[in-house]
Design a protein around this motif. Structure first.
Motif, PDB file in Angstrom:
ATOM      1  N   ILE A  40      -8.266  -0.153   0.917  1.00 22.42           N
ATOM      2  CA  ILE A  40      -9.135   0.964   0.538  1.00 22.42           C
ATOM      3  C   ILE A  40      -8.336   2.094  -0.105  1.00 22.42           C
ATOM      4  O   ILE A  40      -8.844   2.832  -0.950  1.00 22.42           O
ATOM      5  N   THR A  41      -7.081   2.239   0.268  1.00 23.66           N
ATOM      6  CA  THR A  41      -6.253   3.317  -0.282  1.00 23.66           C
ATOM      7  C   THR A  41      -5.580   2.925  -1.595  1.00 23.66           C
ATOM      8  O   THR A  41      -4.784   3.696  -2.134  1.00 23.66           O
ATOM      9  N   ARG A  42      -5.889   1.735  -2.111  1.00 26.45           N
ATOM     10  CA  ARG A  42      -5.307   1.279  -3.381  1.00 26.45           C
ATOM     11  C   ARG A  42      -6.399   0.768  -4.313  1.00 26.45           C
ATOM     12  O   ARG A  42      -6.531  -0.442  -4.539  1.00 26.45           O
ATOM     13  N   ALA A  89      -7.534  -0.709   5.739  1.00 22.93           N
ATOM     14  CA  ALA A  89      -6.940   0.592   5.433  1.00 22.93           C
ATOM     15  C   ALA A  89      -6.011   0.499   4.234  1.00 22.93           C
ATOM     16  O   ALA A  89      -5.992   1.387   3.368  1.00 22.93           O
ATOM     17  N   TYR A  90      -5.234  -0.574   4.162  1.00 26.13           N
ATOM     18  CA  TYR A  90      -4.300  -0.759   3.037  1.00 26.13           C
ATOM     19  C   TYR A  90      -5.060  -0.925   1.730  1.00 26.13           C
ATOM     20  O   TYR A  90      -4.746  -0.294   0.719  1.00 26.13           O
ATOM     21  N   SER A 121     -12.617   2.059  -9.216  1.00 30.17           N
ATOM     22  CA  SER A 121     -11.673   0.966  -9.023  1.00 30.17           C
ATOM     23  C   SER A 121     -11.605   0.067 -10.248  1.00 30.17           C
ATOM     24  O   SER A 121     -10.524  -0.345 -10.676  1.00 30.17           O
TER      25      SER A 121
END
Length: 282
Positions: free
Chosen positions: A111-113, A108-109, A175
């Protein structure tokens, strides 16, 4: 009578037609290929990190997990007997489910960055592969029990798959572009009146205590010597900066009053490892 009944059941089971290779079976195998690629990338990052943040110690563990995942994927691809054993497909989903659950916080950390390209792409591979395996394996379980395929490449699921692939490719390109364009920096718009340096090395803030005057604007240069990302966060000032691997990032800090201001790294597990410091304002 019982012996005859059992013999009849065995005969019926033996005559059950074996499914050909279905589209959902191919998805499971492909999902394991993607998941294996993500884990191989993770092992590479641990090897590059060396002894920093236990990177060296984690290499054998994740190398073993990667070998198991690759083995299950290979069996799902080449073992023809799996086409008539519904239980195998549910069992094949267990490794993927365990990996996703154990790494849910980190996934989660990351994927959000998307600007942190390395960890974003790794987590994207692991997440996409794991979800594909679970969804495909459950589908194959019912296909084998019913004796007919549920999905076809030319059906609606084929279009859904193309759309998902398009999203994944688009996210990867985004990305890469975000990582290339990222120059760091955050804080207030005012020009700094004093400067300072904060070093990150071996998963720790080398200078865990900083000082400044409440009338100053601190231009802080944060040097991340580690080969993996960190962050610099001050919740009370709403400062949240990503620290790319082997990079220097600038942040301007203007306090709102006297006292101690806490800063920390928000990457999961890093606060517990000691990545916390204080900025004393006099």
């Amino acid at each position: 009578m019982t012996a005859i009944s059992q013999q009849e059941k065995a005969t019926v089971g033996a005559e059950r037609p074996q499914l050909g290779r279905t589209f959902a079976m191919n998805l499971v195998s492909a999902g394991y290929g993607v998941l294996t690629a993500g884990l191989v990338y993770l092992v590479f990052l641990f090897m590059r990190a060396g002894n920093d943040f236990r990177g060296g110690a984690l290499v054998p563990v994740f190398a073993t997990i990667t070998a198991i995942v690759a083995g299950v994927g290979l069996v799902s691809l080449v073992w023809s007997g799996a086409r008539r054993r519904s239980w195998f497909w549910l069992v094949s989903a267990i490794p993927a489910l365990v990996i996703l659950l154990m790494n849910a916080t980190y996934l989660a950390y990351d994927i959000t960055r998307p600007a942190i390209t390395e960890t974003f792409l790794r987590s994207l591979l692991v997440l996409a592969g794991g979800l594909t395996i679970i969804l495909g394996a459950v589908t194959v379980f019912f296909e084998v029990r019913r004796g007919r395929p549920a999905w076809t490449r030319s059906g609606p699921i084929g279009w859904v798959l193309l759309a998902v692939i398009g999203v994944l490719v688009g996210a990867s390109i985004t990305s890469l572009l975000a990582g290339a364009a990222s120059v760091g920096g955050a804080g207030v718009a005012e020009e700094p009146t004093v400067s300072g340096v904060l070093t990150v090395d071996k998963n720790a803030f080398v200078e865990s205590s900083l000082d400044m005057n409440d009338a100053e604007v601190l231009g802080l240069f944060i040097v991340n010597k580690d080969r993996y990302p960190h962050s610099f966060d001050i919740d009370s000032l709403d400062i949240h900066v990503q620290l790319l691997p082997s990079s220097t990032t600038a942040v301007a800090i203007k306090p709102t009053g006297r006292g101690e201001i806490e800063f920390y790294c928000s990457v999961p597990g890093h606060v517990a490892a000691g990545m916390v410091g204080t900025l004393g304002v006099e």
